[in-house]
Design a protein around this motif. Structure first.
Motif, PDB file in Angstrom:
ATOM      1  N   ILE A   1       0.845  -1.202   0.000  1.00  0.00           N
ATOM      2  CA  ILE A   1       0.000   0.000   0.000  1.00  0.00           C
ATOM      3  C   ILE A   1       0.878   1.250   0.000  1.00  0.00           C
ATOM      4  CG2 ILE A   1      -1.545   1.385   1.437  1.00  0.00           C
ATOM      5  CD1 ILE A   1      -2.947  -1.218   2.233  1.00  0.00           C
ATOM      6  N   VAL A   2       1.866   1.267   0.859  1.00  0.00           N
ATOM      7  CA  VAL A   2       2.762   2.433   0.943  1.00  0.00           C
ATOM      8  C   VAL A   2       3.516   2.614  -0.370  1.00  0.00           C
ATOM      9  CG1 VAL A   2       4.786   3.384   2.108  1.00  0.00           C
ATOM     10  CG2 VAL A   2       2.960   2.299   3.449  1.00  0.00           C
ATOM     11  N   ARG A   3       3.982   1.520  -0.945  1.00  0.00           N
ATOM     12  CA  ARG A   3       4.698   1.624  -2.223  1.00  0.00           C
ATOM     13  C   ARG A   3       3.807   2.224  -3.303  1.00  0.00           C
ATOM     14  NH1 ARG A   3       4.975  -0.364  -7.028  1.00  0.00           N
ATOM     15  NH2 ARG A   3       3.207  -1.769  -6.665  1.00  0.00           N
ATOM     16  N   ARG A   4       2.567   1.757  -3.398  1.00  0.00           N
ATOM     17  CA  ARG A   4       1.668   2.252  -4.438  1.00  0.00           C
ATOM     18  C   ARG A   4       1.297   3.716  -4.212  1.00  0.00           C
ATOM     19  NH1 ARG A   4      -3.245  -1.545  -6.019  1.00  0.00           N
ATOM     20  NH2 ARG A   4      -3.341   0.127  -7.584  1.00  0.00           N
ATOM     21  N   LEU A   5       1.177   4.113  -2.948  1.00  0.00           N
ATOM     22  CA  LEU A   5       0.894   5.525  -2.672  1.00  0.00           C
ATOM     23  C   LEU A   5       2.059   6.409  -3.114  1.00  0.00           C
ATOM     24  CD1 LEU A   5      -0.788   5.282   0.849  1.00  0.00           C
ATOM     25  CD2 LEU A   5      -1.894   5.942  -1.298  1.00  0.00           C
TER      26      LEU A   5
ATOM     27  N   ASP B   1      16.404  -6.772   5.617  1.00  0.00           N
ATOM     28  CA  ASP B   1      16.088  -5.452   5.054  1.00  0.00           C
ATOM     29  C   ASP B   1      16.716  -4.305   5.839  1.00  0.00           C
ATOM     30  OD1 ASP B   1      14.539  -5.101   7.351  1.00  0.00           O
ATOM     31  OD2 ASP B   1      12.661  -5.567   6.337  1.00  0.00           O
ATOM     32  N   GLN B   2      17.213  -4.585   7.040  1.00  0.00           N
ATOM     33  CA  GLN B   2      17.880  -3.589   7.878  1.00  0.00           C
ATOM     34  C   GLN B   2      16.996  -2.363   8.105  1.00  0.00           C
ATOM     35  OE1 GLN B   2      22.279  -3.337   7.580  1.00  0.00           O
ATOM     36  NE2 GLN B   2      22.001  -4.260   5.543  1.00  0.00           N
ATOM     37  N   ALA B   3      15.772  -2.630   8.545  1.00  0.00           N
ATOM     38  CA  ALA B   3      14.813  -1.612   8.997  1.00  0.00           C
ATOM     39  C   ALA B   3      14.230  -0.766   7.883  1.00  0.00           C
ATOM     40  CB  ALA B   3      15.433  -0.703  10.063  1.00  0.00           C
ATOM     41  N   VAL B   4      14.435  -1.138   6.618  1.00  0.00           N
ATOM     42  CA  VAL B   4      13.852  -0.392   5.505  1.00  0.00           C
ATOM     43  C   VAL B   4      12.962  -1.351   4.717  1.00  0.00           C
ATOM     44  CG1 VAL B   4      14.302   0.849   3.355  1.00  0.00           C
ATOM     45  CG2 VAL B   4      15.750   1.247   5.362  1.00  0.00           C
ATOM     46  N   ASP B   5      11.686  -0.959   4.526  1.00  0.00           N
ATOM     47  CA  ASP B   5      10.729  -1.804   3.816  1.00  0.00           C
ATOM     48  C   ASP B   5      10.487  -1.350   2.386  1.00  0.00           C
ATOM     49  OD1 ASP B   5      10.181  -3.471   6.090  1.00  0.00           O
ATOM     50  OD2 ASP B   5       9.010  -1.820   6.918  1.00  0.00           O
ATOM     51  N   VAL B   6      10.471  -0.025   2.185  1.00  0.00           N
ATOM     52  CA  VAL B   6      10.231   0.521   0.846  1.00  0.00           C
ATOM     53  C   VAL B   6      11.310   1.559   0.555  1.00  0.00           C
ATOM     54  CG1 VAL B   6       8.630   1.785  -0.644  1.00  0.00           C
ATOM     55  CG2 VAL B   6       7.743   0.149   1.041  1.00  0.00           C
ATOM     56  N   LEU B   7      11.849   1.501  -0.641  1.00  0.00           N
ATOM     57  CA  LEU B   7      12.857   2.469  -1.072  1.00  0.00           C
ATOM     58  C   LEU B   7      12.290   3.228  -2.267  1.00  0.00           C
ATOM     59  CD1 LEU B   7      15.719   3.088  -0.023  1.00  0.00           C
ATOM     60  CD2 LEU B   7      16.605   1.740  -1.937  1.00  0.00           C
ATOM     61  N   ALA B   8      12.284   4.557  -2.179  1.00  0.00           N
ATOM     62  CA  ALA B   8      11.681   5.373  -3.234  1.00  0.00           C
ATOM     63  C   ALA B   8      12.651   6.458  -3.674  1.00  0.00           C
ATOM     64  CB  ALA B   8      10.377   6.003  -2.747  1.00  0.00           C
ATOM     65  N   VAL B   9      12.508   6.870  -4.933  1.00  0.00           N
ATOM     66  CA  VAL B   9      13.343   7.941  -5.500  1.00  0.00           C
ATOM     67  C   VAL B   9      12.412   8.941  -6.164  1.00  0.00           C
ATOM     68  CG1 VAL B   9      15.196   8.530  -7.093  1.00  0.00           C
ATOM     69  CG2 VAL B   9      15.244   6.327  -5.895  1.00  0.00           C
ATOM     70  N   ASP B  10      12.570  10.233  -5.816  1.00  0.00           N
ATOM     71  CA  ASP B  10      11.688  11.238  -6.410  1.00  0.00           C
ATOM     72  C   ASP B  10      12.282  11.796  -7.701  1.00  0.00           C
ATOM     73  OD1 ASP B  10      13.659  13.082  -5.747  1.00  0.00           O
ATOM     74  OD2 ASP B  10      12.547  13.983  -4.089  1.00  0.00           O
ATOM     75  N   ALA B  11      11.570  12.760  -8.313  1.00  0.00           N
ATOM     76  CA  ALA B  11      11.988  13.297  -9.607  1.00  0.00           C
ATOM     77  C   ALA B  11      13.307  14.056  -9.528  1.00  0.00           C
ATOM     78  CB  ALA B  11      10.896  14.227 -10.147  1.00  0.00           C
ATOM     79  N   ALA B  12      13.690  14.500  -8.326  1.00  0.00           N
ATOM     80  CA  ALA B  12      14.962  15.209  -8.159  1.00  0.00           C
ATOM     81  C   ALA B  12      16.119  14.265  -7.870  1.00  0.00           C
ATOM     82  CB  ALA B  12      14.839  16.228  -7.021  1.00  0.00           C
ATOM     83  N   GLY B  13      15.834  12.944  -7.850  1.00  0.00           N
ATOM     84  CA  GLY B  13      16.874  11.962  -7.596  1.00  0.00           C
ATOM     85  C   GLY B  13      17.165  11.715  -6.134  1.00  0.00           C
ATOM     86  N   ARG B  14      16.328  12.226  -5.233  1.00  0.00           N
ATOM     87  CA  ARG B  14      16.534  12.004  -3.801  1.00  0.00           C
ATOM     88  C   ARG B  14      15.940  10.658  -3.394  1.00  0.00           C
ATOM     89  NH1 ARG B  14      13.737  17.376  -1.592  1.00  0.00           N
ATOM     90  NH2 ARG B  14      12.086  16.371  -2.832  1.00  0.00           N
ATOM     91  N   THR B  15      16.684   9.937  -2.582  1.00  0.00           N
ATOM     92  CA  THR B  15      16.235   8.619  -2.135  1.00  0.00           C
ATOM     93  C   THR B  15      15.545   8.733  -0.781  1.00  0.00           C
ATOM     94  OG1 THR B  15      18.049   7.543  -3.305  1.00  0.00           O
ATOM     95  CG2 THR B  15      16.972   6.279  -1.564  1.00  0.00           C
ATOM     96  N   LEU B  16      14.401   8.076  -0.662  1.00  0.00           N
ATOM     97  CA  LEU B  16      13.616   8.075   0.567  1.00  0.00           C
ATOM     98  C   LEU B  16      13.505   6.636   1.070  1.00  0.00           C
ATOM     99  CD1 LEU B  16      11.676   9.571   2.569  1.00  0.00           C
ATOM    100  CD2 LEU B  16       9.826   9.072   0.952  1.00  0.00           C
ATOM    101  N   ALA B  17      13.991   6.398   2.273  1.00  0.00           N
ATOM    102  CA  ALA B  17      13.901   5.071   2.891  1.00  0.00           C
ATOM    103  C   ALA B  17      12.704   5.057   3.835  1.00  0.00           C
ATOM    104  CB  ALA B  17      15.183   4.756   3.658  1.00  0.00           C
TER     105      ALA B  17
END
Length: 268
Positions: A150-154, A170-186
């Motif tokens: 759900i979080v990934r799809r949002l 996974d070392q405490a990270v479930d979803v890894l996301a990258v925005d249009a500016a190239g910033r990574t969000l764990a």
């Protein structure tokens, strides 16, 4: 004035002084000869005295003229230094004004970008809601793995590229996301039953791995419950984004953008 402090004219004064001494020394014998008298030792002494007496005013006059020149030089040098300092101060003032103008220009540019982004988010709300907007029941009835999805799809709905990385190791990270500016969000996803509260230990773990392990510039914890007071305080102090039940439902059901939900800088 540009050639520096004036030098005392020692050569010219010495030459004139010598000439006057010679003139004074010769004057008495010449006068004696014209008078038809004989040269006496007293005449020689008088001649030397006369030469020295004639030379002294020249020395005094030259030194007085030199002092006047030095005084004028010092006055002009002081005026030029004051003028140079005034120009330097003016230059510093103009540079400071230019920096302020650039700051104002950048602030205005960012404000326009912010307004344009806000307008785009508002205009696209219905499209995002139609694309994906799970309700509270879907969120609460999801399994831990389903909650991660759900979080990934949002995140993907809001324009980020996201993947589930949760699981063993996974070392405490479930979803890894990258925005249009190239910033990574764990993102750490904590699904609870009955609105249980998430403690600070969850934040400790993701804070220690998001950057070193995943190279994430920002970390976020999402729960369908709430956070303890200590967790909320620790997250604020260390810059970890927290999404509790209320914020999650606004994000999911109302199709608000994730950057608004957690006050994350938009990817301009």
């Amino acid at each position: 004035m540009g050639r520096g402090r004036p030098e005392f004219p020692y050569g010219a004064v010495a030459g004139l002084r010598l000439w006057l001494i010679v003139f004074g020394t010769l004057a008495v014998p010449v006068l004696d000869n014209l008078a038809g008298g004989a040269m006496r030792i007293q005449d020689v002494s008088a001649a030397l005295t006369a030469g020295l007496v004639l030379a002294l005013p020249v020395e005094f006059a030259a030194r007085a003229a030199y002092r006047r020149r030095v005084r004028r030089y010092q006055e002009e040098a002081g005026r030029l230094r004051a003028e140079a300092e005034r120009l330097r101060e003016r230059e510093r003032s103009l540079e400071a004004e230019l920096r302020r103008a650039r700051v104002r220009e950048e602030e205005a540019r960012l404000l326009l970008q912010q307004k344009a982004w806000e307008a785009g988010v508002d205009a696209g709300r219905e499209a995002r809601k139609a694309e994906y907007s799970p309700d509270a029941r879907a969120v609460d009835e999801a399994s831990p793995a389903g909650f991660e999805e759900i979080v990934r799809r949002l995140l993907e709905r809001d324009g980020l590229r996201a993947e589930v990385v949760g699981g063993r190791g996974d070392q405490a990270v479930d979803v890894l996301a990258v925005d249009a500016a190239g910033r990574t969000l764990a993102v750490q996803c904590k699904h609870t039953v009955g609105g249980r509260r998430v403690g600070a230990e969850v934040l400790y773990r993701i804070n220690g791995t998001a950057g070193p392990v995943y190279g994430a510039a920002q970390s976020m914890v999402v729960t369908n419950g709430s956070f303890t007071r200590d967790a909320a305080a620790w997250g604020e102090r260390h810059g970890i984004l927290l999404v509790d039940r209320e914020a999650l439902l606004g994000w999911a059901e109302d199709a608000d953008h994730v950057c608004r939900v957690v006050a994350l800088a938009p990817p301009y």
